[in-house]
Design an enzyme around this catalytic site. Sequence first.
Site, PDB file in Angstrom:
ATOM      1  N   HIS A 173      -3.857  15.276  -7.275  1.00 45.31           N
ATOM      2  CA  HIS A 173      -3.416  14.916  -5.922  1.00 45.31           C
ATOM      3  C   HIS A 173      -3.703  15.964  -4.857  1.00 45.31           C
ATOM      4  O   HIS A 173      -4.334  15.687  -3.841  1.00 45.31           O
ATOM      5  CB  HIS A 173      -1.909  14.591  -5.924  1.00 45.31           C
ATOM      6  CG  HIS A 173      -1.398  14.259  -4.551  1.00 45.31           C
ATOM      7  ND1 HIS A 173      -0.920  15.213  -3.674  1.00 45.31           N
ATOM      8  CD2 HIS A 173      -1.339  13.077  -3.882  1.00 45.31           C
ATOM      9  CE1 HIS A 173      -0.575  14.633  -2.546  1.00 45.31           C
ATOM     10  NE2 HIS A 173      -0.812  13.344  -2.641  1.00 45.31           N
TER      11      HIS A 173
ATOM     12  N   HIS B  99       3.881   5.729  -9.621  1.00 42.33           N
ATOM     13  CA  HIS B  99       3.203   6.656  -8.711  1.00 42.33           C
ATOM     14  C   HIS B  99       2.771   7.906  -9.467  1.00 42.33           C
ATOM     15  O   HIS B  99       3.608   8.616 -10.023  1.00 42.33           O
ATOM     16  CB  HIS B  99       4.161   7.020  -7.572  1.00 42.33           C
ATOM     17  CG  HIS B  99       3.537   7.805  -6.475  1.00 42.33           C
ATOM     18  ND1 HIS B  99       4.076   8.957  -5.981  1.00 42.33           N
ATOM     19  CD2 HIS B  99       2.394   7.593  -5.764  1.00 42.33           C
ATOM     20  CE1 HIS B  99       3.311   9.422  -5.005  1.00 42.33           C
ATOM     21  NE2 HIS B  99       2.287   8.617  -4.855  1.00 42.33           N
TER      22      HIS B  99
HETATM   23  O1  G3P Z   1      -1.381   5.421  -3.008  1.00 41.92           O
HETATM   24  C1  G3P Z   1      -0.082   5.565  -2.573  1.00 41.92           C
HETATM   25  C2  G3P Z   1       0.296   7.016  -2.403  1.00 41.92           C
HETATM   26  O2  G3P Z   1      -0.047   7.708  -3.568  1.00 41.92           O
HETATM   27  C3  G3P Z   1      -0.362   7.645  -1.215  1.00 41.92           C
HETATM   28  O3  G3P Z   1       0.072   8.949  -0.947  1.00 41.92           O
HETATM   29  O4  G3P Z   1      -0.115  11.370  -0.972  1.00 41.92           O
HETATM   30  O5  G3P Z   1       1.099  10.231  -2.799  1.00 41.92           O
HETATM   31  O6  G3P Z   1      -1.372  10.088  -2.653  1.00 41.92           O
HETATM   32  P1  G3P Z   1      -0.089  10.200  -1.885  1.00 41.92           P
HETATM   33 MG    MG Z   2      -1.766   8.696  -4.259  1.00 41.35          MG
END
Ligand code: G3P
Ligand code: MG
Length: 239
Positions: A63, A17
């Site tokens: 992000h 992630h």
């Molecule tokens: O793509 C999965 C996840 O990254 C979605 O949430 O807010 O971490 O981008 P976020």
């Molecule tokens: Mg994401």
Amino acid sequence: MTINDVFRASDFLIIGHRGAAGLAPENTLASFRLAIELGCPMLELDVQRIYSNDGTPRLCVFHDDRVDRTTNGKGLVKDYTVEDLIKLRCANDQPIPMLEDVLDLIRTYPKVALNIELKGQQTAELAAELITKHTYNPILVSSFHLEELAKFRRIDKTTAVAPLFARWRKDIAAVAQKLDATAINIAATSITQNRMTGLLEGNLPVAAYTVNSASQAATLKQYGVSGIFTDYPDKFVNI
Ligand code: G3P
Ligand code: MG
């Protein structure tokens, strides 16, 4: 190798992630390098559209809406030019990469797949343009913004896509089908055994975010979830 192959090759897919966000500054090359070193078969990142001084649109890998939390700057990402954004520094003196920088990094690791999450408006066209030129890694494009993802699908009919859901809704399978999706990405907190039983009838792999505990991962796997997005790939890879 296709995204389908990537899901099939793994009993439980570990997706880094924002790279390895719990171990390195998120969404930086250092984070992606670490996730690759740790053996992640897939990396996830977020892209937003910004402009160069000459007006050329680009996709930065970032992000939040604001730069404050993760960099030494202040203000909204959309108010930065590319030239000013790349001068900012995240932790460990890491700059914010552009999507091309990450694509360049991963091209020498052809088995590593990339999940590009489209954040916000007008990201689909630019992503499609870069993906067409990048034939080295399996790519999965996802978004909470289903309209933007549908736009991507209209422009690019072959790259794998996954609708992304922060909350449960009853039409998830229908949305996925309409997009000709390869996977479904969803918040782990929205998943129950019953819901998964229904989703599995659609035969698409389901990936859950963000899972950092082994017990939660084990429960999700038992429900039939195919993989997780984690900030700590070191806890899960090679298990
Ligand atoms: O793509 C999965 C996840 O990254 C979605 O949430 O807010 O971490 O981008 P976020
Ligand atoms: Mg994401």
